[in-house]
Design an enzyme around this catalytic site. Structure first.
Site, PDB file in Angstrom:
ATOM      1  N   SER A  11       0.875  -1.159  -0.023  1.00 11.05           N
ATOM      2  CA  SER A  11       0.052   0.233   0.199  1.00 11.05           C
ATOM      3  C   SER A  11       0.913   1.139   0.038  1.00 11.05           C
ATOM      4  CB  SER A  11      -0.787  -0.139   1.264  1.00 11.05           C
ATOM      5  OG  SER A  11      -0.269  -0.072   2.415  1.00 11.05           O
ATOM      6  N   GLY A  12       0.288   2.487   0.453  1.00 17.66           N
ATOM      7  CA  GLY A  12       0.995   3.753   0.388  1.00 17.66           C
ATOM      8  C   GLY A  12       2.378   3.402   1.109  1.00 17.66           C
ATOM      9  N   ASP A  34       0.959  -9.365   0.908  1.00 24.15           N
ATOM     10  CA  ASP A  34      -0.296  -8.544   1.220  1.00 24.15           C
ATOM     11  C   ASP A  34      -1.263  -9.753   1.251  1.00 24.15           C
ATOM     12  OD1 ASP A  34      -0.913  -5.314   0.973  1.00 24.15           O
ATOM     13  OD2 ASP A  34      -2.534  -6.720   1.010  1.00 24.15           O
ATOM     14  N   HIS A 135      19.460  15.791  19.400  1.00 27.60           N
ATOM     15  CA  HIS A 135      20.408  14.959  20.079  1.00 27.60           C
ATOM     16  C   HIS A 135      19.664  14.277  21.287  1.00 27.60           C
ATOM     17  CE1 HIS A 135      20.838  17.858  23.582  1.00 27.60           C
ATOM     18  NE2 HIS A 135      20.405  18.748  22.567  1.00 27.60           N
ATOM     19  N   ILE A 165       2.017  14.781  11.411  1.00 28.16           N
ATOM     20  CA  ILE A 165       2.666  15.399  10.648  1.00 28.16           C
ATOM     21  C   ILE A 165       2.779  17.058  11.229  1.00 28.16           C
ATOM     22  CG2 ILE A 165       0.484  16.151   9.391  1.00 28.16           C
ATOM     23  CD1 ILE A 165       2.278  15.808   6.787  1.00 28.16           C
TER      24      ILE A 165
END
Length: 206
Positions: A11-12, A34, A135, A165
């Site tokens: 898939s994506g 899959d 870090h 996101i």
């Protein structure tokens, strides 16, 4: 390392994983596994079986779990590891990885990622496109750091947490496991209870 790579998940997310594998130039043959019988190919690569077939291919192929859902990815990878199968680590050639960085098996580090020195990243993680991890971070197993997310120094992320996101995590903070941090959220204090957090500053919505 074996000459063949099998990617679980056509898939994506699997598409991006395969692109990274190609650019790493370590495998002569790549194919998918899959569980959807209607999917027969992805990105021009064939689907040669389902997830359960991974065990019969273990002697001839490296096997990578390209499933975006943290809990499902954990379940599949743990089954592979229980059978003695150790998924490879995938790192896009454009990623910048600092000194003394440790990364677990089955993790993918995508294009444009920066991981600075002395950070530890667990197994089965996704460090997605153009994310930055500064870090001395400690990222537990099966975490997803989404595209464009930024983690400042000395951040601790618990197992199976999803960092949305474009979100930002300030320095010296801890986010417990099984959290969802919404898109664009800004975390400025420790998160000690599992749940979903959104906004600027990030707040719980459940």
């Amino acid at each position: 390392m074996k000459k063949k790579l099998l990617v679980i998940g056509a898939s994506g997310h699997g598409k991006v994983v395969v692109d990274i594998a190609i650019k790493m130039n370590k495998w002569e043959n790549i194919a998918f596994l899959d569980d959807d019988p209607l999917i027969t190919e992805c990105m021009g690569f064939g689907v040669v079986g389902n997830t359960a077939d991974a065990f019969k291919f273990a002697d001839e192929a490296d096997i990578f779990v390209a499933v975006g859902n943290n809990k499902i990815r954990e379940a599949v990878q743990n089954k592979l590891e229980s059978a003695g199968i150790k998924p490879p680590l995938l790192i896009h050639p454009s990623a910048i990885v600092g000194l003394a960085v440790e990364v677990g098996i089955g993790t993918v580090i995508m294009a444009g990622v920066v991981i600075n020195s002395a950070t530890r990243i667990g197994k089965g993680c996704i460090i997605n496109t153009a994310a930055t991890v500064d870090h001395d971070n400690r990222i537990a197993d099966f975490v997803h750091v989404s595209p464009g997310a930024h983690l400042a120094g000395m951040v601790v992320i618990g197992q199976k947490t999803w960092i949305g996101i474009g979100s930002t995590i300030s320095n010296n903070l801890t986010i417990t496991g099984d959290c969802k941090i919404g898109a664009g959220a800004v975390v400025v204090k420790d998160i000690t209870e599992s749940g979903t957090y959104v906004g600027v500053p990030a707040r719980s919505i459940r």
